[in-house]
Design an enzyme around this catalytic site. Structure first.
Site, mmCIF file in Angstrom:
data_model
loop_
_atom_site.group_PDB
_atom_site.id
_atom_site.type_symbol
_atom_site.label_atom_id
_atom_site.label_comp_id
_atom_site.label_asym_id
_atom_site.label_seq_id
_atom_site.Cartn_x
_atom_site.Cartn_y
_atom_site.Cartn_z
ATOM 1 C CE LYS A 276 -4.480 0.972 2.080
ATOM 2 N NZ LYS A 276 -5.289 0.851 3.282
HETATM 3 O O1 G3P Z 1 -8.122 1.569 4.682
HETATM 4 C C1 G3P Z 1 -8.218 2.944 4.785
HETATM 5 C C2 G3P Z 1 -9.582 3.513 5.036
HETATM 6 O O2 G3P Z 1 -10.545 2.555 4.927
HETATM 7 C C3 G3P Z 1 -9.701 4.423 6.215
HETATM 8 O O3 G3P Z 1 -10.998 4.567 6.686
HETATM 9 O O4 G3P Z 1 -12.686 5.302 8.321
HETATM 10 O O5 G3P Z 1 -10.252 5.876 8.678
HETATM 11 O O6 G3P Z 1 -11.564 6.993 6.899
HETATM 12 P P1 G3P Z 1 -11.399 5.742 7.705
#
Ligand code: G3P
Length: 220
Positions: free
Chosen positions: A87
């Site tokens: 990633k």
């Molecule tokens: O994998 C990264 C992403 O899904 C982050 O999610 O909820 O932290 O914006 P969030």
């Protein structure tokens, strides 16, 4: 459409895997921090543990922000298990790293994507997956699902092979909206995946079937 779980929590990954619909896992440094993992060695072991639970791609994020550092980390991570996907954030050095890794046959997931322009660059560099963060766009009163729609349409025009992996999913409704928008993959927290099962008519119908059975066929 592929289903990934967006967590580094082993119990949740096991539960999602037991449903029989899991195609992979995404993690990020914040999700890893939530699991209380301390030290690089412990983190690498944790990634291997995840890879041994799920037979699918597992995204592990680089921490370096310069090309050489990213490649060094990518080599360390991809040596852990064949299912590791690297990633990489969509910054200038990240773009170069994606191109390099893609030429080396190493799978990448381009992360922190918030615009169609970033999506085009990542696809040109050969990213395997592209992670637009839809919840974080919604948070700032922008339309996250609309970004998915735009990227799917652009990739369709040009035949880009990069898979659109909708990330930053905050609800079950987000999963449905991303499916309607043509996302190739949706990565979600476990609760949002389980929410897809819920319908009050299913619960009511099942209750009725069971009580009818028990009051006739099942009567002792
Ligand atoms: O994998 C990264 C992403 O899904 C982050 O999610 O909820 O932290 O914006 P969030």
């Amino acid at each position: 459409m592929k289903f990934f779980i967006d967590t580094a929590n082993i119990e949740q990954i096991k539960e999602a895997q037991s449903l029989g619909i899991l195609d992979g896992v995404t993690t990020n440094p914040s999700l890893v921090a939530k699991e209380g993992i301390v030290g690089r060695e412990a983190l690498l072991k944790h990634y291997v543990k995840i890879c041994n639970i799920v037979d699918g791609d597992v995204s592990a994020e680089v921490i370096a922000t310069d090309f050489n550092g990213m490649i060094k980390e990518a080599e360390e991570l991809s040596a852990l298990h064949p299912n590791i996907v690297i990633k990489v954030p969509i910054i200038k050095e990240g773009l170069k790293a994606i191109k390099y890794l893609s030429d080396m046959g190493i799978k990448t997931n381009c992360t922190l994507v918030f615009s169609p322009g970033q999506a085009i660059l990542a696809a040109k560099a050969g990213a395997t997956y592209l992670s637009p963060f839809i919840g974080r766009l919604d948070d700032i009163a922008s339309d996250g699902v609309d970004l998915i729609r735009k990227i799917v349409s652009i990739y369709g025009y040009y035949g880009f092979q990069t898979e659109v992996l909708a990330a930053s999913i905050r609800s079950t409704q987000h999963i449905i909206q991303c499916a309607e928008a043509g996302a190739d993959v949706v990565t979600s927290p476990l609760d949002s995946i389980l929410g897809l099962l819920k319908h009050p008519l299913t619960d009511l119908g099942l209750q009725k079937f069971l009580s009818d059975y028990n009051s006739t066929v099942g009567k002792k």
